[in-house]
Design a protein around this motif. Sequence first.
Motif, PDB file in Angstrom:
ATOM      1  N   ARG A  39       0.838  -1.208   0.000  1.00  0.00           N
ATOM      2  CA  ARG A  39       0.000   0.000   0.000  1.00  0.00           C
ATOM      3  C   ARG A  39       0.873   1.259   0.000  1.00  0.00           C
ATOM      4  NH1 ARG A  39      -2.998  -1.843   3.249  1.00  0.00           N
ATOM      5  NH2 ARG A  39      -4.782  -2.408   1.958  1.00  0.00           N
ATOM      6  N   ALA A  40       1.937   1.224   0.779  1.00  0.00           N
ATOM      7  CA  ALA A  40       2.831   2.375   0.857  1.00  0.00           C
ATOM      8  C   ALA A  40       3.589   2.585  -0.449  1.00  0.00           C
ATOM      9  CB  ALA A  40       3.806   2.196   2.014  1.00  0.00           C
ATOM     10  N   ILE A  41       3.923   1.505  -1.127  1.00  0.00           N
ATOM     11  CA  ILE A  41       4.610   1.624  -2.423  1.00  0.00           C
ATOM     12  C   ILE A  41       3.680   2.230  -3.463  1.00  0.00           C
ATOM     13  CG2 ILE A  41       5.628   0.318  -4.343  1.00  0.00           C
ATOM     14  CD1 ILE A  41       6.604  -1.720  -2.213  1.00  0.00           C
ATOM     15  N   VAL A  42       2.453   1.712  -3.525  1.00  0.00           N
ATOM     16  CA  VAL A  42       1.477   2.199  -4.510  1.00  0.00           C
ATOM     17  C   VAL A  42       1.197   3.685  -4.332  1.00  0.00           C
ATOM     18  CG1 VAL A  42      -0.955   2.052  -5.206  1.00  0.00           C
ATOM     19  CG2 VAL A  42       0.387  -0.039  -4.929  1.00  0.00           C
ATOM     20  N   GLU A  43       1.194   4.134  -3.084  1.00  0.00           N
ATOM     21  CA  GLU A  43       0.935   5.560  -2.825  1.00  0.00           C
ATOM     22  C   GLU A  43       1.993   6.469  -3.442  1.00  0.00           C
ATOM     23  OE1 GLU A  43       0.606   5.858   1.388  1.00  0.00           O
ATOM     24  OE2 GLU A  43      -1.456   5.072   1.450  1.00  0.00           O
ATOM     25  N   LYS A  44       3.160   5.921  -3.703  1.00  0.00           N
ATOM     26  CA  LYS A  44       4.247   6.708  -4.289  1.00  0.00           C
ATOM     27  C   LYS A  44       4.292   6.618  -5.821  1.00  0.00           C
ATOM     28  CE  LYS A  44       7.364   6.741  -0.311  1.00  0.00           C
ATOM     29  NZ  LYS A  44       7.438   8.224  -0.238  1.00  0.00           N
ATOM     30  N   LEU A  45       3.377   5.822  -6.388  1.00  0.00           N
ATOM     31  CA  LEU A  45       3.363   5.654  -7.841  1.00  0.00           C
ATOM     32  C   LEU A  45       2.347   6.581  -8.499  1.00  0.00           C
ATOM     33  CD1 LEU A  45       3.441   1.726  -8.060  1.00  0.00           C
ATOM     34  CD2 LEU A  45       5.383   3.316  -8.149  1.00  0.00           C
ATOM     35  N   THR A  46       2.653   6.990  -9.721  1.00  0.00           N
ATOM     36  CA  THR A  46       1.694   7.741 -10.532  1.00  0.00           C
ATOM     37  C   THR A  46       1.297   6.866 -11.725  1.00  0.00           C
ATOM     38  OG1 THR A  46       3.567   8.832 -11.632  1.00  0.00           O
ATOM     39  CG2 THR A  46       2.488  10.029  -9.840  1.00  0.00           C
ATOM     40  N   THR A  47       2.196   6.743 -12.671  1.00  0.00           N
ATOM     41  CA  THR A  47       1.947   5.863 -13.828  1.00  0.00           C
ATOM     42  C   THR A  47       2.621   4.499 -13.659  1.00  0.00           C
ATOM     43  OG1 THR A  47       3.877   6.803 -14.970  1.00  0.00           O
ATOM     44  CG2 THR A  47       1.720   7.802 -15.407  1.00  0.00           C
ATOM     45  N   GLY A  48       3.275   4.293 -12.530  1.00  0.00           N
ATOM     46  CA  GLY A  48       3.969   3.032 -12.280  1.00  0.00           C
ATOM     47  C   GLY A  48       3.022   1.903 -11.884  1.00  0.00           C
ATOM     48  N   HIS A  49       3.586   0.702 -11.648  1.00  0.00           N
ATOM     49  CA  HIS A  49       2.758  -0.458 -11.306  1.00  0.00           C
ATOM     50  C   HIS A  49       3.487  -1.349 -10.303  1.00  0.00           C
ATOM     51  CE1 HIS A  49      -0.941  -2.622 -12.494  1.00  0.00           C
ATOM     52  NE2 HIS A  49      -0.282  -3.698 -12.072  1.00  0.00           N
ATOM     53  N   ALA A  63      -5.941  -7.605  -0.784  1.00  0.00           N
ATOM     54  CA  ALA A  63      -5.720  -6.887  -2.048  1.00  0.00           C
ATOM     55  C   ALA A  63      -6.977  -6.158  -2.509  1.00  0.00           C
ATOM     56  CB  ALA A  63      -5.259  -7.864  -3.124  1.00  0.00           C
ATOM     57  N   GLU A  64      -8.096  -6.448  -1.853  1.00  0.00           N
ATOM     58  CA  GLU A  64      -9.341  -5.765  -2.215  1.00  0.00           C
ATOM     59  C   GLU A  64      -9.216  -4.277  -1.879  1.00  0.00           C
ATOM     60  OE1 GLU A  64     -12.445  -7.753  -0.127  1.00  0.00           O
ATOM     61  OE2 GLU A  64     -12.084  -9.689  -1.107  1.00  0.00           O
ATOM     62  N   GLY A  65      -9.647  -3.455  -2.772  1.00  0.00           N
ATOM     63  CA  GLY A  65      -9.558  -2.015  -2.549  1.00  0.00           C
ATOM     64  C   GLY A  65      -8.365  -1.366  -3.231  1.00  0.00           C
ATOM     65  N   PHE A  66      -7.390  -2.187  -3.650  1.00  0.00           N
ATOM     66  CA  PHE A  66      -6.269  -1.634  -4.414  1.00  0.00           C
ATOM     67  C   PHE A  66      -6.742  -1.265  -5.821  1.00  0.00           C
ATOM     68  CE2 PHE A  66      -3.729  -3.331  -1.071  1.00  0.00           C
ATOM     69  CZ  PHE A  66      -2.454  -2.775  -1.169  1.00  0.00           C
ATOM     70  N   ASP A  67      -6.217  -0.185  -6.331  1.00  0.00           N
ATOM     71  CA  ASP A  67      -6.553   0.260  -7.680  1.00  0.00           C
ATOM     72  C   ASP A  67      -5.845  -0.641  -8.693  1.00  0.00           C
ATOM     73  OD1 ASP A  67      -6.901   1.560 -10.116  1.00  0.00           O
ATOM     74  OD2 ASP A  67      -6.691   3.560  -9.247  1.00  0.00           O
ATOM     75  N   LYS A  68      -6.620  -1.351  -9.499  1.00  0.00           N
ATOM     76  CA  LYS A  68      -6.047  -2.305 -10.454  1.00  0.00           C
ATOM     77  C   LYS A  68      -5.222  -1.623 -11.547  1.00  0.00           C
ATOM     78  CE  LYS A  68      -9.334  -6.104  -9.841  1.00  0.00           C
ATOM     79  NZ  LYS A  68      -9.861  -5.596  -8.557  1.00  0.00           N
ATOM     80  N   ARG A  69      -5.376  -0.309 -11.670  1.00  0.00           N
ATOM     81  CA  ARG A  69      -4.549   0.407 -12.649  1.00  0.00           C
ATOM     82  C   ARG A  69      -3.091   0.480 -12.193  1.00  0.00           C
ATOM     83  NH1 ARG A  69      -8.124   5.747 -13.006  1.00  0.00           N
ATOM     84  NH2 ARG A  69      -8.099   5.266 -10.763  1.00  0.00           N
ATOM     85  N   SER A  70      -2.879   0.383 -10.885  1.00  0.00           N
ATOM     86  CA  SER A  70      -1.511   0.488 -10.363  1.00  0.00           C
ATOM     87  C   SER A  70      -1.063  -0.745  -9.580  1.00  0.00           C
ATOM     88  CB  SER A  70      -1.388   1.721  -9.453  1.00  0.00           C
ATOM     89  OG  SER A  70      -2.349   1.660  -8.408  1.00  0.00           O
ATOM     90  N   PHE A  71      -1.950  -1.747  -9.463  1.00  0.00           N
ATOM     91  CA  PHE A  71      -1.601  -2.923  -8.657  1.00  0.00           C
ATOM     92  C   PHE A  71      -2.208  -4.197  -9.237  1.00  0.00           C
ATOM     93  CE2 PHE A  71      -2.643  -5.966  -5.279  1.00  0.00           C
ATOM     94  CZ  PHE A  71      -1.381  -6.195  -4.749  1.00  0.00           C
ATOM     95  N   THR A  72      -1.396  -5.268  -9.211  1.00  0.00           N
ATOM     96  CA  THR A  72      -1.868  -6.584  -9.623  1.00  0.00           C
ATOM     97  C   THR A  72      -1.482  -7.597  -8.551  1.00  0.00           C
ATOM     98  OG1 THR A  72      -1.604  -6.080 -11.975  1.00  0.00           O
ATOM     99  CG2 THR A  72      -1.691  -8.409 -11.362  1.00  0.00           C
TER     100      THR A  72
END
Length: 303
Positions: A39-49, A63-72
């Motif tokens: 969660r902390a890593i994703v918060e630092k991403l913009t177009t990353g994954h 993993a529920e609630g994570f934005d699938k555009r930035s997380f798999t």
Amino acid sequence: MAQENYHIPVMLNECLEGLAIRPDGVYVDVTFGGGGHSRAIVEKLTTGHLYGFDQDTDAKVNAEGFDKRSFTFVPSNFRNLKKYLRFYGVQAVDGILADLGISSHQIDVPERGFTTRFQGPLDMRMNVNSEVSAKEVLNEYGERDLAKIFGMYGELNQPMKIARAITAYRVNKPLETIEQLKEAVARFAPRGKEAKFFAQLFQAIRLEVNEEMQVLEEMLGQCAEVLKPGGRLVVMSYHSLEDRLAKNFINKGNFEGTDEKDFYGNVIRPLEPINRKPIVADEEEIARNSRARSAKLRIAEKK
């Protein structure tokens, strides 16, 4: 199942700093667990994954609630790191985080059989769909194989005597519960150090059930292949066996810890250590989260 009740991330800031996260980068958390680090890593991403691996079916709900555009979320053992990255069309990544060992959740669920704190079955499988559990190991392995596990993975004294006690016990009835195992070997626990003895014993069995040392070797080798030049590897371990493998691979480029040098005398290794000594948690974090006490953090960069 709330993430904060599942597992408190250890040395979170140190891990994030070690990864040197780029907003457009591609990262992997090979031990997703409660999702705290992810969660902390994703918060630092913009177009990353970010790709989060975990073989434990209990972890998927986090993993529920994570934005699938930035997380798999990848429901797999991290020994399959390269295979699944290729499946998702990823050839190379900017950083990999590995928070090794078992999660607080796995320890706190009696049915998983990871601790002597509860009565429960002899299980210890990180992947509940695996065929081999602690029950199979303790009832089917021969004396010599059990002794090897107890000595190598548990660093226990008298491993052969402990193994012999187990094989003698199971002649009359199979070992199926934690209480039976404790009963079979209780006389070998040093007075006043019973908790340490059983922790070492359980560690040995757990490492064998989950093939943890072999899996760690496979994963580390793949990290060297899939990291981009300048990409970071951050490994957090909780016992000396894991830390030794990570240290040797990062510093020497192999798991034996031997120097292999080129014609000019330079050590042949795919990664360059960022910190010579492992980073450890401060007293404030240890007071807040006792699991941090044994954590050692190593950071490396792909050449």
